[in-house]
Design a protein around this motif. Structure first.
Motif, PDB file in Angstrom:
ATOM      1  N   GLU A  96       0.807  -1.218   0.000  1.00  0.00           N
ATOM      2  CA  GLU A  96       0.000   0.000   0.000  1.00  0.00           C
ATOM      3  C   GLU A  96       0.849   1.281   0.000  1.00  0.00           C
ATOM      4  O   GLU A  96       0.333   2.366  -0.286  1.00  0.00           O
ATOM      5  N   ALA A  97       2.152   1.143   0.286  1.00  0.00           N
ATOM      6  CA  ALA A  97       3.013   2.320   0.372  1.00  0.00           C
ATOM      7  C   ALA A  97       3.867   2.530  -0.882  1.00  0.00           C
ATOM      8  O   ALA A  97       4.567   3.537  -0.985  1.00  0.00           O
ATOM      9  N   LYS A  98       3.775   1.597  -1.834  1.00  0.00           N
ATOM     10  CA  LYS A  98       4.686   1.647  -2.986  1.00  0.00           C
ATOM     11  C   LYS A  98       4.492   2.889  -3.851  1.00  0.00           C
ATOM     12  O   LYS A  98       5.467   3.553  -4.238  1.00  0.00           O
ATOM     13  N   ILE A  99       3.261   3.210  -4.166  1.00  0.00           N
ATOM     14  CA  ILE A  99       3.029   4.317  -5.101  1.00  0.00           C
ATOM     15  C   ILE A  99       3.435   5.660  -4.499  1.00  0.00           C
ATOM     16  O   ILE A  99       3.871   6.576  -5.207  1.00  0.00           O
ATOM     17  N   VAL A 100       3.350   5.788  -3.167  1.00  0.00           N
ATOM     18  CA  VAL A 100       3.770   7.037  -2.500  1.00  0.00           C
ATOM     19  C   VAL A 100       5.300   7.089  -2.441  1.00  0.00           C
ATOM     20  O   VAL A 100       5.914   8.143  -2.697  1.00  0.00           O
ATOM     21  N   TYR A 101       5.912   5.952  -2.135  1.00  0.00           N
ATOM     22  CA  TYR A 101       7.383   5.907  -2.022  1.00  0.00           C
ATOM     23  C   TYR A 101       8.049   6.122  -3.381  1.00  0.00           C
ATOM     24  O   TYR A 101       9.223   6.479  -3.463  1.00  0.00           O
ATOM     25  N   LEU A 102       7.267   5.903  -4.434  1.00  0.00           N
ATOM     26  CA  LEU A 102       7.803   6.071  -5.790  1.00  0.00           C
ATOM     27  C   LEU A 102       8.346   7.490  -6.006  1.00  0.00           C
ATOM     28  O   LEU A 102       9.391   7.691  -6.644  1.00  0.00           O
ATOM     29  N   LEU A 103       7.660   8.472  -5.468  1.00  0.00           N
ATOM     30  CA  LEU A 103       8.102   9.862  -5.629  1.00  0.00           C
ATOM     31  C   LEU A 103       9.457  10.096  -4.972  1.00  0.00           C
ATOM     32  O   LEU A 103      10.295  10.847  -5.497  1.00  0.00           O
ATOM     33  N   GLU A 104       9.698   9.466  -3.838  1.00  0.00           N
ATOM     34  CA  GLU A 104      11.003   9.602  -3.178  1.00  0.00           C
ATOM     35  C   GLU A 104      12.105   8.988  -4.041  1.00  0.00           C
ATOM     36  O   GLU A 104      13.204   9.537  -4.137  1.00  0.00           O
ATOM     37  N   CYS A 105      11.815   7.839  -4.629  1.00  0.00           N
ATOM     38  CA  CYS A 105      12.832   7.172  -5.462  1.00  0.00           C
ATOM     39  C   CYS A 105      13.191   7.991  -6.689  1.00  0.00           C
ATOM     40  O   CYS A 105      14.329   7.941  -7.176  1.00  0.00           O
ATOM     41  N   LEU A 106      12.241   8.753  -7.193  1.00  0.00           N
ATOM     42  CA  LEU A 106      12.521   9.566  -8.377  1.00  0.00           C
ATOM     43  C   LEU A 106      13.546  10.663  -8.080  1.00  0.00           C
ATOM     44  O   LEU A 106      14.135  11.235  -9.000  1.00  0.00           O
ATOM     45  N   GLN A 107      13.770  10.955  -6.787  1.00  0.00           N
ATOM     46  CA  GLN A 107      14.721  11.994  -6.414  1.00  0.00           C
ATOM     47  C   GLN A 107      16.164  11.487  -6.406  1.00  0.00           C
ATOM     48  O   GLN A 107      17.097  12.278  -6.244  1.00  0.00           O
ATOM     49  N   LYS A 108      16.360  10.168  -6.556  1.00  0.00           N
ATOM     50  CA  LYS A 108      17.722   9.614  -6.477  1.00  0.00           C
ATOM     51  C   LYS A 108      18.621  10.124  -7.591  1.00  0.00           C
ATOM     52  O   LYS A 108      19.808  10.401  -7.385  1.00  0.00           O
ATOM     53  N   THR A 109      18.057  10.220  -8.793  1.00  0.00           N
ATOM     54  CA  THR A 109      18.864  10.656  -9.941  1.00  0.00           C
ATOM     55  C   THR A 109      18.083  11.669 -10.756  1.00  0.00           C
ATOM     56  O   THR A 109      16.864  11.824 -10.586  1.00  0.00           O
ATOM     57  N   ALA A 110      18.784  12.300 -11.667  1.00  0.00           N
ATOM     58  CA  ALA A 110      18.119  13.215 -12.609  1.00  0.00           C
ATOM     59  C   ALA A 110      17.377  12.379 -13.663  1.00  0.00           C
ATOM     60  O   ALA A 110      17.698  11.210 -13.881  1.00  0.00           O
ATOM     61  N   PRO A 111      16.364  12.949 -14.325  1.00  0.00           N
ATOM     62  CA  PRO A 111      15.682  12.217 -15.390  1.00  0.00           C
ATOM     63  C   PRO A 111      16.631  12.008 -16.588  1.00  0.00           C
ATOM     64  O   PRO A 111      17.651  12.702 -16.675  1.00  0.00           O
ATOM     65  N   PRO A 112      16.290  11.092 -17.477  1.00  0.00           N
ATOM     66  CA  PRO A 112      15.062  10.297 -17.576  1.00  0.00           C
ATOM     67  C   PRO A 112      15.088   9.061 -16.680  1.00  0.00           C
ATOM     68  O   PRO A 112      16.148   8.524 -16.370  1.00  0.00           O
ATOM     69  N   VAL A 113      13.875   8.612 -16.273  1.00  0.00           N
ATOM     70  CA  VAL A 113      13.716   7.448 -15.400  1.00  0.00           C
ATOM     71  C   VAL A 113      12.695   6.503 -16.028  1.00  0.00           C
ATOM     72  O   VAL A 113      11.686   6.954 -16.589  1.00  0.00           O
TER      73      VAL A 113
END
Length: 616
Positions: A411-428
């Motif tokens: 249930e927490a995956k889709i919210v945590y996804l935004l945090e993971c996007l901060q690890k690197t610059a795009p594209p992802v």
């Protein structure tokens, strides 16, 4: 009453015969032999007469008797001891481990028997077997031909190239020595390709020599160039000799499992063909893209003038061949990219049908990043004196990818996804297992003002092409996709791949994370795991991380590992002999289990249709 003289004479003769047969008679003195022993000797003699045992058997028995243990034995005591040891090993009960290994062999053997030979129906029907490889006009430079075997082996060792096969062409470390035209060399240099990768160092000479080949290398290692350049050069040579006209061609075909991969390879070949044609010394090569979702009327001009190269998916190619839009009378080159995935995705029958249109020998090449031994053995049935070129273990992950595994509740995956996007610059690139998850993630990212596009099998071809184009051009930061985007697609600038959920097979995981860390660049792969993941796939992931010297999270280390007991068993394979997974045996293979269920379902459906009166 006295006996008659005649009766006495007969009795005397009878005694003489008995005396002659008496083995205990010594000259005129006869030893006493008990009646029981005499009767036994007579019975043995009569038995030998009636059995009429051949002389050879008697000699063999004599020899056998001579080898018995004793002072007169002809066999040494060491050999006798070894013989007795073997007998003891055969007689003693098998251990649980030995029984399990034998069970695995039986499973693999039983599955192999269900696979028909991968060859043309005409060749199978007529019993045609090719024994010699195809011949080409290409030869390596003299300095390459004169290299000593020690030097050749040293190059392969330095480039981590493992080969199987006989009379393998030597590796070549530069494109110039491979005798490619100068316009092509300049084109590669403009693309930033200055020297060949390991799979190209050995794979290109093998393909240029006309040899059948199985090429295995990690994702992003340059396999596409290894099979497209030889085909382009073959097409140029054939067009120079005699220009193609309407109804002729192709010279070669490349068959792939997905439309996106087919279009990517097609564009690569168009680039090679245009750079050669611009030089003015080489003819224009006409490739044809043959995939579902596009109108073939757009390529009618190419069909009218004659086709040199076809890049296709199996379904559309089969349709074109059956409608006689193209024929394989001139086709000498056949390549399957992502070959094992094509067979796994259910295209095996389509591949057989395509091969049935061949009426002569062809050069066959199979390429993939994940090709278990089982698929290799199956593929070899269609190849002539094949050369296996392997760069690293089949199914191993790229060492240029930093793999991070995180435990995240469902249930927490889709919210945590935004945090993971901060690890690197795009594209992802974000991978999800099913279409609904892709749509949910895509809508959620749009709500959070993230520039995203999505792709899955439920979208139209125009929508899929738009998403890929916008992502490659950098106009969108995130691409959300199913595994349709995991096989072979080249996104050169991707720095980060996120696995929203762990795939059901470890091969899909390897293909997914291979979209980053390509061409020597470093990338990051983040994978979400939780209780919904099966234990087998988590064990496979654990061993894959250990093989690549990556950090293994505690949740994976805590798993009970059944593979530990096989590490010290001599001759035991340390990977699944069916799919190549490192964390399970063939008896627990999820891929084999899935295929069995599919077969049972197809049989059940066929039976139900038959029960309804054959209404298919």
């Amino acid at each position: 009453m006295s006996e008659s003289p005649t009766r006495n004479v007969e009795n005397d003769k009878k005694r003489e015969r008995e005396d002659d047969d008496d083995p205990y008679k010594v000259d005129d003195f006869k030893l006493y032999v008990p009646l029981k022993q005499r009767n036994q000797q007579k019975y043995q003699k009569l038995q030998n007469i009636y059995m009429k045992k051949p002389v050879e058997e008697e000699v063999e028995e004599d020899k056998k008797d001579q080898t018995l243990v004793g002072p007169k034995a002809n066999v040494s005591l060491i050999d006798q001891a070894l013989e007795y040891k073997k007998k003891e090993d055969l007689e003693k009960p098998k251990t649980e481990m030995e029984k399990k290994l034998e069970e695995e062999e039986e499973i693999l053997k039983a599955h192999a028997q269900t696979k028909n030979q991968l060859a043309s129906a005409l060749e199978l029907a007529q019993g045609i077997v090719y024994t010699e490889s195809m011949k080409t006009s290409w030869t390596p430079p003299s300095k390459i031909r004169k290299m000593s075997p020690e030097k050749v082996n040293e190059i392969r060792k330095n480039w981590h190239i493992i080969i199987e096969g006989e009379d393998v062409p030597p590796p070549i470390k530069s494109f110039k020595d491979m005798r490619f035209p100068k316009p092509l060399l300049d084109f590669l240099k403009d693309k930033g390709i200055k020297k060949p990768t390991p799979i190209q160092v050995q794979g290109l000479p093998v393909a240029l020599s006309g040899r059948d080949m199985i090429g295995i290398a990690f994702t992003g290692s340059g396999k596409t160039l290894a099979f497209t350049l030889p085909l382009v050069m073959l097409a140029v040579e054939m067009e120079k000799k005699l220009p193609f006209i309407k109804g002729e061609g192709p010279v070669g075909m490349i068959v792939v499992p997905s439309r996106e991969l087919a279009k990517q390879i097609y564009e690569v070949i168009v680039g090679y063909a245009d750079c050669l044609a611009k030089d003015g010394q080489y003819p224009q090569i006409r490739p044809l893209l043959c995939i579902g979702g596009i109108s073939m009327a757009d390529q009618a001009n190419t069909l009218r003038r004659g086709v040199h190269i076809v890049v296709a998916t199996p379904g559309r190619l089969q349709d074109m061949l059956e409608k006689r839009k193209i024929n394989l009378d001139s086709c000498k080159y056949l390549c399957f990219d992502e070959a094992d995935r094509m067979i796994d995705m259910g295209f095996e029958e389509d591949v057989r049908n395509i091969m049935s249109f061949f009426k002569h020998q062809r050069q066959t090449l199979l390429f993939s990043a994940t090709m278990p031994k089982k698929i290799q053995d199956f593929a070899k049935s269609a190849l002539v004196k094949p050369v296996v070129v392997n760069v690293g273990r089949a199914g191993a992950a790229s060492l240029d990818v930093i793999q991070e595994v995180e435990y995240v509740k469902q249930e927490a995956k889709i919210v945590y996804l935004l945090e993971c996007l901060q690890k690197t610059a795009p594209p992802v690139l974000i991978f999800a297992e099913n279409k609904n998850d892709v749509d949910d993630i895509y809508e959620y990212l749009l709500l959070k003002n993230v520039e995203a596009v999505s792709i899955h099998g439920g979208k139209t071809q125009e929508e899929r092409e738009y998403s890929i184009r916008m992502f490659k051009e950098g106009k969108k930061d995130v691409l959300v996709a199913t595994d349709v985007a995991s096989k072979g697609l080249d996104f050169a600038s991707i720095q980060h791949v996120i696995n929203y959920d762990m795939p059901k097979e470890i091969e899909d995981y390897v293909h997914r994370i291979g979209r980053t860390g390509r061409s020597g660049k470093t990338g990051v792969a983040t994978t979400f795991i939780n209780r919904n993941c099966s234990e087998q796939i988590l064990l496979d992931l654990k061993h894959l991380l250990m093989e690549a010297n990556q950090r293994v999270p505690p949740v994976l280390l805590a798993l009970d590992d059944p593979m530990d007991k096989f590490k010290d068993v001599e001759g035991a394979s340390l990977e699944c002999t069916y799919c190549g997974g490192l964390g399970h045996r063939i008896t627990e293979c999820p891929k084999l289990d899935s295929q069995r269920k599919q077969q049972m379902q197809s049989h059940r459906t066929a039976y139900e249709n038959y029960s309804r009166g054959g209404d298919y």
